[in-house]
Design an enzyme around this catalytic site. Structure first.
Site, short mmCIF file in Angstrom:
data_model
loop_
_atom_site.label_atom_id
_atom_site.label_comp_id
_atom_site.label_asym_id
_atom_site.label_seq_id
_atom_site.Cartn_x
_atom_site.Cartn_y
_atom_site.Cartn_z
N PRO A 149 -26.65 -20.78 30.52
CG PRO A 149 -25.02 -21.21 32.11
CD PRO A 149 -26.38 -21.67 31.66
CE1 TYR A 150 -24.07 -24.29 23.04
CE2 TYR A 150 -26.44 -24.68 22.97
CZ TYR A 150 -25.19 -24.71 22.35
OH TYR A 150 -25.08 -25.15 21.06
CB VAL A 151 -29.92 -20.46 26.01
CG1 VAL A 151 -30.91 -19.41 25.55
CG2 VAL A 151 -30.40 -21.84 25.56
#
Length: 246
Positions: free
Chosen positions: A154-156
């Site tokens: 999700p962060y990437v």
């Protein structure tokens, strides 16, 4: 407006801690007047402002949720009211939540998208309207867009979108003499990075680079200072500042 306005003015979102603090201090040392942005901890931002002023620089604190367009409009208004204009916008503000995609909470996903992607869009939109000629807009991604570590999905996803967004903005500002770039740090010793990681994980990541250490916030600030100042021929790029992490 401050009658002793500096020649160059920078707004640093997330400037109250970690990488943002190092950037605010470095730009101030380079002669910028700096607006130190905070989301929830004004006392930390005030401490950075006091440090800059104590060294003879000019600084103010501005607050607000970066994903709230009214709050960011107010923040930019405050910078212009104090210093007259804005030359450099550095958007370091963001959050990181890790977990496997199969089990990741959609509420958490919406939260990370709101801060990291919508927030970047809102700040970039204000910057595109306000930064004057000869200025720079600098967004933040992550080297994990290349290393693709598990649990960073999700962060990437948000940071890969940030790269695409800012690199297109560089083309849209054709003719205005404003550079737009993205900085993608590698493992850097900040509370955001260290939180929740074991000593073994941190040691492993430190030795993953050929330089065999974690980055320091000052390492990232060095790249930002380059992009904010002399790097007028670097535009529409993602700069991986990661000690050689593959």
């Amino acid at each position: 407006m401050n009658v002793e306005s500096a020649e160059r003015i920078a707004l640093v979102t997330g400037g109250s801690g970690g990488i943002g603090r190092a950037i605010a201090l470095r730009l101030a040392a380079d002669g910028f007047a700096v607006a130190v942005h905070y989301a929830g901890n004004q006392s930390r931002a005030d401490a950075v402002v006091a440090e800059i002023r104590g060294s003879g620089g000019q600084a103010i604190a501005v607050g607000g949720d970066i994903a709230d367009e009214q709050a960011m409009q107010t923040a930019f208004d405050a910078v212009e009211a104090e210093f007259g204009s804005v030359d450099v916008v550095v958007n370091t503000a963001g959050i990181m939540q890790l977990g496997p995609i199969a089990d990741f909470s959609l509420d958490d996903f919406d939260r990370i998208v709101r801060t990291n992607l919508r927030g970047t869009f809102v700040v970039a939109q204000q910057a595109a309207r306000r930064v004057r000629r000869g200025g720079a807009i600098i967004a933040f991604s992550t080297s994990v867009t290349r290393t693709q570590f598990p649990t960073y999905g999700p962060y990437v996803a948000t940071k890969a979108a940030v790269e695409g967004l800012t690199l297109i903005l560089a083309r849209e500002l054709r003719g205005r003499d404003i550079t737009v770039n993205t900085v993608a740090p590698g493992p850097t010793a900040t509370p955001l990075f260290l939180d929740g990681k074991s000593a073994e994980t941190i040691e492993s990541l430190a030795h993953a680079t050929p330089l065999e250490r974690l980055g320091a916030p000052e390492d990232i600030a060095e790249t930002v200072a380059f992009l904010a100042g002399p790097a007028r021929w670097v535009n529409g790029q993602t700069i991986f500042t990661n000690g050689g992490l593959a």
